[in-house]
Design an enzyme around this catalytic site. Structure first.
Site, short mmCIF file in Angstrom:
data_model
loop_
_atom_site.label_atom_id
_atom_site.label_comp_id
_atom_site.label_asym_id
_atom_site.label_seq_id
_atom_site.Cartn_x
_atom_site.Cartn_y
_atom_site.Cartn_z
N HIS A 1 21.61 36.80 26.30
CA HIS A 1 22.79 36.21 25.65
C HIS A 1 23.05 34.80 26.18
CE1 HIS A 1 25.95 37.97 28.76
NE2 HIS A 1 25.45 36.83 29.19
N ASN B 1 20.13 40.00 29.20
CA ASN B 1 19.74 40.48 27.87
C ASN B 1 19.48 39.32 26.90
OD1 ASN B 1 22.28 39.54 27.41
ND2 ASN B 1 23.12 41.43 26.55
N ASP C 1 33.44 30.80 26.77
CA ASP C 1 33.95 32.13 26.45
C ASP C 1 35.04 32.54 27.43
OD1 ASP C 1 32.33 32.41 28.68
OD2 ASP C 1 30.78 33.55 27.65
N GLU D 1 25.85 38.30 22.15
CA GLU D 1 24.96 39.38 22.56
C GLU D 1 23.81 39.53 21.55
OE1 GLU D 1 25.49 40.13 25.43
OE2 GLU D 1 27.42 41.04 25.89
P1 PGA Z 1 25.38 34.58 35.78
O1 PGA Z 1 25.67 34.88 34.24
O2 PGA Z 1 25.42 33.10 35.94
O3 PGA Z 1 26.52 35.24 36.50
O4 PGA Z 1 24.05 35.17 36.08
C1 PGA Z 1 25.04 34.13 33.25
C2 PGA Z 1 25.40 34.67 31.90
O5 PGA Z 1 25.61 35.89 31.75
O6 PGA Z 1 25.46 33.88 30.94
#
Ligand code: PGA
Length: 225
Positions: free
Chosen positions: A126, A124, A64, A131
């Site tokens: 995702h 959350n 992404d 999302e």
């Molecule tokens: P993080 O994010 O590695 O910064 O915890 C993971 C994500 O949101 O997919």
């Protein structure tokens, strides 16, 4: 249900996933990887850089990007250059990021599925920027970020106001096409959602739960944070 392998430190988590990448590279120099950003894979990229592997025939596809200037210090393009690409012998033209031409990104991935897809998980549930509520057959598209995601990511931007609100993400269907998937998570704040995603019902409200239906998934967790 999918098993979660618990590792005893962030270093072990990074090394374990680096071993998997290294094995894949040694088995096939012309490997195709789907790669994550965020704080979780930083140790993995550091480990991979130290191993001085041959990336000259590798193709990478990032999960992404924020909709923002790609040369911004917090863009995912900059993150990848700084943490991996500029420190290996990978060809910049082999490093692909989703852009507004979402169909073309899909076409590049569709014909030959990625050998290995490495994922993180958001608080959350995702994966990439899919999302809660994302469809399981979703493909690469422009998305609005969840309030929770904006809040979580504001730590990189200094304030919620300065945090991007839109992104382009691979879809859940795109991710599920991968031949092998590794999900990595670090921190006590991730355990509950990880456990839910791997052991509760498969529901679009927990996007990572679709991974339970992948036939070649490994999940690694440590609680060092
Ligand atoms: P993080 O994010 O590695 O910064 O915890 C993971 C994500 O949101 O997919």
């Amino acid at each position: 249900m999918s098993a979660i392998t618990i590792l005893n430190s962030y270093n072990s988590l990074s090394k374990k996933v680096a071993d998997i990448v290294e094995e894949q590279l040694k088995e096939n120099r012309i490997s195709r990887f789907i790669l994550p950003t965020g704080s979780t894979p930083l140790g993995l990229y550091k480990e991979l850089v130290n191993r001085e592997l041959d990336w000259s025939s590798v193709m990478t596809y990032n999960l992404d990007v924020y909709i923002m200037n790609p040369s911004h210090s917090q863009s995912y393009q900059t993150y990848m250059k700084e943490n991996l690409f500029d420190k290996t012998n990978i060809y910049p033209s082999n490093c692909q990021f989703p852009d507004r031409n979402v169909q073309s990104y899909e076409v590049r991935l569709k014909g030959i599925p990625a050998d290995l897809c490495i994922l993180g998980i958001g608080t959350n549930g995702h994966i990439a920027f899919n999302e809660p509520g994302s469809l399981f057959d979703s493909r690469t598209r422009v998305v609005h970020l969840d309030e929770q995601t904006i809040q979580d990511n504001s730590r990189f931007f200094g304030s919620v106001d300065d945090t991007p609100k839109q992104a382009i993400t691979m879809g859940l269907g795109t991710i599920m096409d991968s031949k092998r998937i590794i999900l990595m998570a670090n921190g006590k704040n991730k355990f509950e959602i990880l456990n839910k995603a791997m052991n509760d019902e498969v529901t679009t409200m927990v996007p990572a739960s679709i991974l339970q239906e992948h036939n070649n998934l490994e999940v690694y967790y440590c609680d060092e944070k």
